[in-house]
Design a protein around this motif. Structure first.
Motif, mmCIF file in Angstrom:
data_model
loop_
_atom_site.group_PDB
_atom_site.id
_atom_site.type_symbol
_atom_site.label_atom_id
_atom_site.label_comp_id
_atom_site.label_asym_id
_atom_site.label_seq_id
_atom_site.Cartn_x
_atom_site.Cartn_y
_atom_site.Cartn_z
ATOM 1 N N PRO A 1 -6.790 -1.125 0.326
ATOM 2 C CA PRO A 1 -5.415 -1.937 -0.010
ATOM 3 C C PRO A 1 -4.961 -2.728 -1.176
ATOM 4 C CG PRO A 1 -6.448 -1.034 2.177
ATOM 5 C CD PRO A 1 -7.575 -1.049 0.862
ATOM 6 N N GLY A 2 -6.121 -3.523 -1.048
ATOM 7 C CA GLY A 2 -5.709 -4.787 -2.017
ATOM 8 C C GLY A 2 -5.569 -4.609 -3.139
ATOM 9 N N ALA A 3 -6.047 -3.527 -3.197
ATOM 10 C CA ALA A 3 -5.566 -3.335 -4.953
ATOM 11 C C ALA A 3 -4.240 -3.293 -5.403
ATOM 12 C CB ALA A 3 -7.394 -2.270 -5.576
ATOM 13 N N ALA A 4 -3.768 -2.540 -4.348
ATOM 14 C CA ALA A 4 -2.581 -2.107 -4.334
ATOM 15 C C ALA A 4 -1.481 -3.375 -5.377
ATOM 16 C CB ALA A 4 -1.921 -1.853 -3.662
ATOM 17 N N PRO A 5 -0.926 -3.360 -6.565
ATOM 18 C CA PRO A 5 0.350 -4.521 -6.282
ATOM 19 C C PRO A 5 0.350 -4.770 -5.172
ATOM 20 C CG PRO A 5 -0.128 -2.297 -8.398
ATOM 21 C CD PRO A 5 -0.311 -2.065 -7.271
ATOM 22 N N ALA B 1 -11.130 -2.724 2.292
ATOM 23 C CA ALA B 1 -10.681 -3.255 0.474
ATOM 24 C C ALA B 1 -9.843 -2.588 -0.025
ATOM 25 C CB ALA B 1 -12.186 -4.381 0.211
ATOM 26 N N LEU C 1 -17.744 3.453 -5.094
ATOM 27 C CA LEU C 1 -18.105 3.213 -3.666
ATOM 28 C C LEU C 1 -19.281 2.254 -3.771
ATOM 29 C CD1 LEU C 1 -15.897 5.074 -1.480
ATOM 30 C CD2 LEU C 1 -15.006 3.865 -2.435
ATOM 31 N N ARG D 1 2.636 1.885 -3.424
ATOM 32 C CA ARG D 1 1.230 2.221 -4.137
ATOM 33 C C ARG D 1 1.809 3.752 -3.727
ATOM 34 N NH1 ARG D 1 -0.905 4.346 -6.736
ATOM 35 N NH2 ARG D 1 -2.526 3.939 -8.278
ATOM 36 N N TYR E 1 -7.555 7.938 -2.639
ATOM 37 C CA TYR E 1 -7.343 6.760 -2.275
ATOM 38 C C TYR E 1 -6.201 6.727 -1.928
ATOM 39 C CZ TYR E 1 -6.947 3.139 0.661
ATOM 40 O OH TYR E 1 -6.320 1.850 2.310
ATOM 41 N N PHE E 2 -5.221 6.520 -3.440
ATOM 42 C CA PHE E 2 -3.405 5.825 -3.511
ATOM 43 C C PHE E 2 -2.902 6.980 -3.532
ATOM 44 C CE2 PHE E 2 -5.597 1.736 -5.524
ATOM 45 C CZ PHE E 2 -5.290 1.211 -3.924
ATOM 46 N N ILE F 1 -11.614 7.236 -7.487
ATOM 47 C CA ILE F 1 -11.494 6.766 -6.177
ATOM 48 C C ILE F 1 -9.778 6.610 -5.575
ATOM 49 C CG2 ILE F 1 -11.487 4.656 -5.480
ATOM 50 C CD1 ILE F 1 -14.477 4.701 -6.696
ATOM 51 N N PHE G 1 -19.818 2.211 3.198
ATOM 52 C CA PHE G 1 -18.561 2.899 2.115
ATOM 53 C C PHE G 1 -17.272 2.263 2.841
ATOM 54 C CE2 PHE G 1 -20.809 6.916 -0.165
ATOM 55 C CZ PHE G 1 -21.288 5.256 -0.680
ATOM 56 N N ILE H 1 -11.043 -7.085 -5.528
ATOM 57 C CA ILE H 1 -11.141 -5.252 -5.293
ATOM 58 C C ILE H 1 -10.775 -4.677 -6.423
ATOM 59 C CG2 ILE H 1 -9.011 -4.770 -4.231
ATOM 60 C CD1 ILE H 1 -11.882 -2.752 -3.341
ATOM 61 N N ARG H 2 -9.479 -5.582 -7.063
ATOM 62 C CA ARG H 2 -8.721 -4.894 -8.290
ATOM 63 C C ARG H 2 -10.407 -5.150 -9.251
ATOM 64 N NH1 ARG H 2 -3.524 -6.890 -6.522
ATOM 65 N NH2 ARG H 2 -4.176 -8.879 -7.633
ATOM 66 N N LEU I 1 -12.571 -2.366 -9.167
ATOM 67 C CA LEU I 1 -12.569 -1.004 -9.304
ATOM 68 C C LEU I 1 -12.308 -1.189 -11.330
ATOM 69 C CD1 LEU I 1 -10.913 1.264 -7.714
ATOM 70 C CD2 LEU I 1 -8.940 0.525 -7.591
ATOM 71 N N LEU J 1 1.083 -1.371 -0.215
ATOM 72 C CA LEU J 1 0.233 -0.120 -0.219
ATOM 73 C C LEU J 1 1.143 1.467 -0.148
ATOM 74 C CD1 LEU J 1 -2.738 1.444 -0.063
ATOM 75 C CD2 LEU J 1 -2.768 1.128 2.748
ATOM 76 N N LEU K 1 -18.460 -6.114 -4.303
ATOM 77 C CA LEU K 1 -17.699 -6.770 -3.003
ATOM 78 C C LEU K 1 -18.897 -7.705 -2.128
ATOM 79 C CD1 LEU K 1 -15.678 -4.363 -1.940
ATOM 80 C CD2 LEU K 1 -14.887 -6.338 -3.590
ATOM 81 N N LEU L 1 -12.395 8.170 1.725
ATOM 82 C CA LEU L 1 -11.253 8.352 1.308
ATOM 83 C C LEU L 1 -10.263 8.907 1.786
ATOM 84 C CD1 LEU L 1 -12.951 7.310 -2.342
ATOM 85 C CD2 LEU L 1 -11.728 6.540 -1.496
ATOM 86 N N VAL M 1 -15.802 -0.489 1.758
ATOM 87 C CA VAL M 1 -14.600 -0.552 0.634
ATOM 88 C C VAL M 1 -13.519 0.078 0.990
ATOM 89 C CG1 VAL M 1 -15.519 -0.319 -1.904
ATOM 90 C CG2 VAL M 1 -17.325 -0.548 -1.058
ATOM 91 N N MET N 1 -19.265 -0.749 -6.239
ATOM 92 C CA MET N 1 -17.954 -1.502 -5.663
ATOM 93 C C MET N 1 -18.694 -2.202 -4.333
ATOM 94 S SD MET N 1 -14.055 0.414 -5.425
ATOM 95 C CE MET N 1 -13.090 -1.046 -5.391
ATOM 96 N N ARG N 2 -18.860 -1.469 -3.630
ATOM 97 C CA ARG N 2 -19.505 -2.145 -2.322
ATOM 98 C C ARG N 2 -20.597 -3.187 -2.874
ATOM 99 N NH1 ARG N 2 -22.976 1.834 0.897
ATOM 100 N NH2 ARG N 2 -24.598 1.762 -1.003
ATOM 101 N N ALA O 1 -8.051 -9.571 -2.779
ATOM 102 C CA ALA O 1 -7.185 -8.587 -3.768
ATOM 103 C C ALA O 1 -8.027 -8.885 -5.149
ATOM 104 C CB ALA O 1 -5.822 -9.064 -3.383
#
Lengths: 208, 268
Positions: free
Chosen positions: B58-62, B56, A187, A52, A159-160, A155, B50, A140-141, A144, A49, A194, B22, B53, A190-191, A137
């Protein structure tokens, strides 16, 4: 001579059998070995994380170090009713990474957000728990990626990238209300994805 | 769906719930939104859903692998602090103090829906509030055990005759090997902390002085970055039993020590 353990007398092997929540009980009493097990379990997710978000190894390492030392020093703040240890750790990492990013300029951060991040190493799959996490993971990818790009973009920037919604509005030359709307729609979708994935996964019970 | 009073107001905030989880609200709006959250169960529910979501994401980070040196660095600090804790004996072995009640103005919303809300974004805003930062407070307790060696300590009762007490401080050898420090207290001049051979603080950090009275949490005092010299400790130090220094972020003063103990001196 066997090393003396501070308070528990537990061997590292025995510690590894404990759930995170039980380890945190020991951590708040100052048990470094228990803390090391917590670190082992969550360091890869934390670093992924942070990397990223920061886009470079050194600041990502600084963020992870800060986050875990904060976890060590403030273990008593952990409240198991408010989520898993992992969520808590990743929450600290996220906050620290945002603090780190926001010390830079918006321009620098945009560079990081746009960079093609290199050096991706898949950690070896070792346990069932890790396999399950890998599945999550992936979900969630996919959730997204399935979003309309304008929604996934905001998003990811938030977030990142650590951008506030007003910064994103200015980066994309789009009204703030629109940006917030995209975040909300994204979101919510995505909710839905998921929840659906969890429902599909649960009856089989085979991923765990 | 019916339209309750204040529906438009609520809609406005519901739009902020996504940005909130976020971590994307501007500071001012964040404070306002948290005030609203405290009074609006619907928004708390939205935030909680929310948040699942966001938790979850952080799981999208490679996946990336942390270097082993990172673990070594972290564990070296942790083990040195654990040793200090162990040296405090029964103090350190005591169960943690109960979490203090939320401070006034702490916008933690009450109610069952907040249980579903993971603490992630709150960590940043609330972690400093507690005085239950366990190892840190136990480190503070170390000072009560009286490692300071008094040199020429005299009573400070008579204001007409200048009297001086010098206390040698304990210096954490892992952080400042070879460094020396002492606190000089006098009836006529300010209390001063004298340091010799401290290392420079880490990047983004500063040396933070704390003063503590018996039974009370340490209060932040002056901060400094010098490695050799004299630091004047501010304020009225009557009743202060110990002075200590920790390493803290430059950007803000935490209300309780969070960084590693650098030195401490017993004054009582």
């Amino acid at each position: 001579m066997p090393r003396l353990l501070p308070f528990t007398g537990s061997s590292p092997g025995a510690l590894r059998q404990l759930a995170d929540e039980d380890l945190m009980q020991l951590v708040r009493r100052g048990d470094a070995d228990a803390f090391e097990v917590v670190y082992e379990r969550h360091a890869a997710a934390a670093f992924s994380l942070a990397y990223r978000m920061c886009g470079q190894r050194t600041p990502a390492e600084d963020v992870v170090q800060e986050a875990f030392l904060s976890l060590w020093r403030s273990g008593a703040r952990y409240d198991r009713t408010r989520g898993s240890v992992r969520t808590w750790v990743l929450g600290i990492v996220h906050n620290r990474a945002i603090d780190s990013l926001r010390r830079g300029t918006v321009h620098e951060r945009r560079q990081v957000a746009d960079d093609d991040l290199a050096e991706r190493l898949e950690a070896p799959e070792r346990t069932d728990v890790e396999v399950a996490r890998r599945d999550e993971a992936r979900e969630i990818r996919m959730a997204l990626e399935d979003l309309p790009s304008e929604q996934s973009q905001v998003i990811e920037l938030a977030y990142f990238g650590g951008f506030t919604h007003t910064e994103i509005a200015s980066l994309l030359d789009t009204p703030v209300g629109t940006i917030k709307g995209r975040m909300r729609l994204g979101l919510a979708k995505m909710r839905g994805s998921l929840t659906e994935a969890a429902t599909v996964r649960a009856p089989s019970g085979e991923t765990l | 769906m019916s339209t309750p009073p204040g529906h438009l107001e609520h809609q406005r905030w519901e739009g902020s719930a996504a940005a909130y989880v976020l971590n994307a609200l501007d500071p001012q709006e964040l404070a306002l939104f948290e005030q609203h959250l405290a009074t609006c169960p619907t928004c708390r529910e939205t935030v909680a859903s929310f948040q699942l979501v966001a938790d979850a994401l952080p799981g999208a980070a490679p996946a990336a692998t942390p270097p082993p040196e990172l673990r070594d660095r972290i564990m070296a600090t942790v083990r040195s602090e654990a040793e200090l804790l162990r040296a405090a004996g029964p103090q350190a072995d005591r169960p943690p103090a109960p979490a203090p009640a939320a401070a006034p103005g702490d916008p933690a919303p009450a109610g069952p829906t907040t249980a579903a809300r993971a603490p992630a974004p709150r960590v940043r805003r609330r972690a400093w509030r507690g005085l239950t930062l366990r190892p840190a407070t136990a480190l503070a307790a170390l000072a009560l055990l009286g490692a300071g060696v008094a040199i020429g300590a005299v009573t400070l009762g008579n204001p007409t005759v200048p009297q001086v007490a010098v206390r040698t401080a304990f210096v954490n050898p892992r952080i400042a090997p070879g460094a020396r420090a002492s606190v000089r207290r006098s009836t006529t001049t300010a209390t001063a902390l004298q340091v010799t051979g401290l290392p420079a603080p880490s990047r983004g950090r500063i040396w933070q002085v704390w003063v503590a009275r018996p039974g009370q949490p340490p209060q932040p005092n002056v901060r400094f970055a010098l490695t050799t010299g004299t630091v004047v400790i501010a304020g009225d130090l009557r009743g202060v039993s110990q002075v200590m220094v920790t390493e803290e972020p430059i950007a803000f003063v935490p209300p309780a020590p969070t960084g590693p103990l650098v030195l401490r001196a017993n004054l009582a």
